[in-house]
Scaffold this active site. Structure first.
Site, PDB file in Angstrom:
ATOM      1  CG  ASN A   1      17.283  -0.237  20.688  1.00  0.00           C
ATOM      2  OD1 ASN A   1      17.518  -0.246  21.664  1.00  0.00           O
ATOM      3  ND2 ASN A   1      17.644  -1.164  19.736  1.00  0.00           N
TER       4      ASN A   1
ATOM      5  CG  HIS B   1      -5.637   5.487   5.048  1.00  0.00           C
ATOM      6  ND1 HIS B   1      -6.600   5.103   5.668  1.00  0.00           N
ATOM      7  CD2 HIS B   1      -4.796   5.955   5.798  1.00  0.00           C
ATOM      8  CE1 HIS B   1      -6.601   5.352   7.098  1.00  0.00           C
ATOM      9  NE2 HIS B   1      -5.384   5.916   7.054  1.00  0.00           N
TER      10      HIS B   1
ATOM     11  CB  THR C   1       8.916   0.782  -1.210  1.00  0.00           C
ATOM     12  OG1 THR C   1      10.211   0.876  -2.220  1.00  0.00           O
ATOM     13  CG2 THR C   1       8.780   2.285  -0.674  1.00  0.00           C
ATOM     14  CE  LYS C   2      10.304  -1.157  -6.648  1.00  0.00           C
ATOM     15  NZ  LYS C   2      10.927  -1.083  -7.905  1.00  0.00           N
TER      16      LYS C   2
END
Length: 205
Positions: free
Chosen positions: A99, A130, A181-182
């Site tokens: 979307n 980074h 994050t996991k």
């Protein structure tokens, strides 16, 4: 006084932000909408390293960038709405919906999205990071890319974010504004920042 061209232009704009409307068009409207879409896709294929399956919709306001070796592959019956930014490498299965306002960057390892996955507006997926060594400015450090894998029949809610290295299992649900994050197990429902499991889709039967 509004002309037929004015209404057609507005209809195109509506579909760009609500691309599911394209797949419900009556035959009369498809006489102009389908050639328009085929031209949009042909221009994109000519300019970028993009492969597009059958019966897709890609808003002309979508921004797809795919250099050689960083291609974008789109399966059949996919839709990509306006104001999205997609930078390869990205591989999408069939019937994937992206979307408006999404931002995806495949880094070097890429993003894979399984068939029938639905991604709401303003979702961000970045398949790179980074370096963060304290003795060098971040912008001067090399990036690292592990890739992001999203299974089939996954629902990702609006404004969710998915970071590099994450795998989301089949049939999972990612809540609105979640930061993933996991890895997410198959069928899990996750929410929050950082996202945590709050339920199981199989319990919703």
């Amino acid at each position: 006084m509004m002309t037929q061209d004015d209404y057609q232009a507005q209809h195109k704009k509506r579909m760009s932000y609500m691309p599911w409307l394209y797949f419900n068009l009556k035959a009369k409207l498809l006489t102009w909408a389908k050639p328009w879409q085929l031209q949009v896709q042909a221009n994109l294929i000519a300019l970028e390293t993009v492969t597009i399956g059958d019966n897709c919709f890609i808003a002309p306001e979508a921004n797809l960038f795919a250099e050689p070796n960083r291609g974008i592959t789109i399966g059949d019956l996919c839709m990509i709405a306006a104001d999205s930014f997609l930078h390869g490498p990205i591989i999408m299965g069939n019937e994937v919906a992206i979307n408006h306002g999404c931002s995806f960057d495949g880094g070097s390892a890429g993003i894979t999205i399984g068939s029938q996955t639905r991604i709401a507006n303003n979702v961000t997926i970045y398949a790179f990071n980074h370096g963060m060594a304290p003795d060098t400015p971040i912008y001067q450090q090399n990036s690292v890319s592990k890739g992001v894998i999203i299974g089939k029949d996954v629902w990702i809610g609006a404004q969710a974010a998915i970071v590099d290295g994450v795998t989301i299992g089949d049939c999972a649900v990612i809540g609105m504004n979640a930061t993933v994050t996991k890895d997410v197990p198959a069928y899990a429902i996750v929410a929050g920042n950082p996202a945590k499991v709050i339920g199981d889709r199989r319990d919703k039967v």
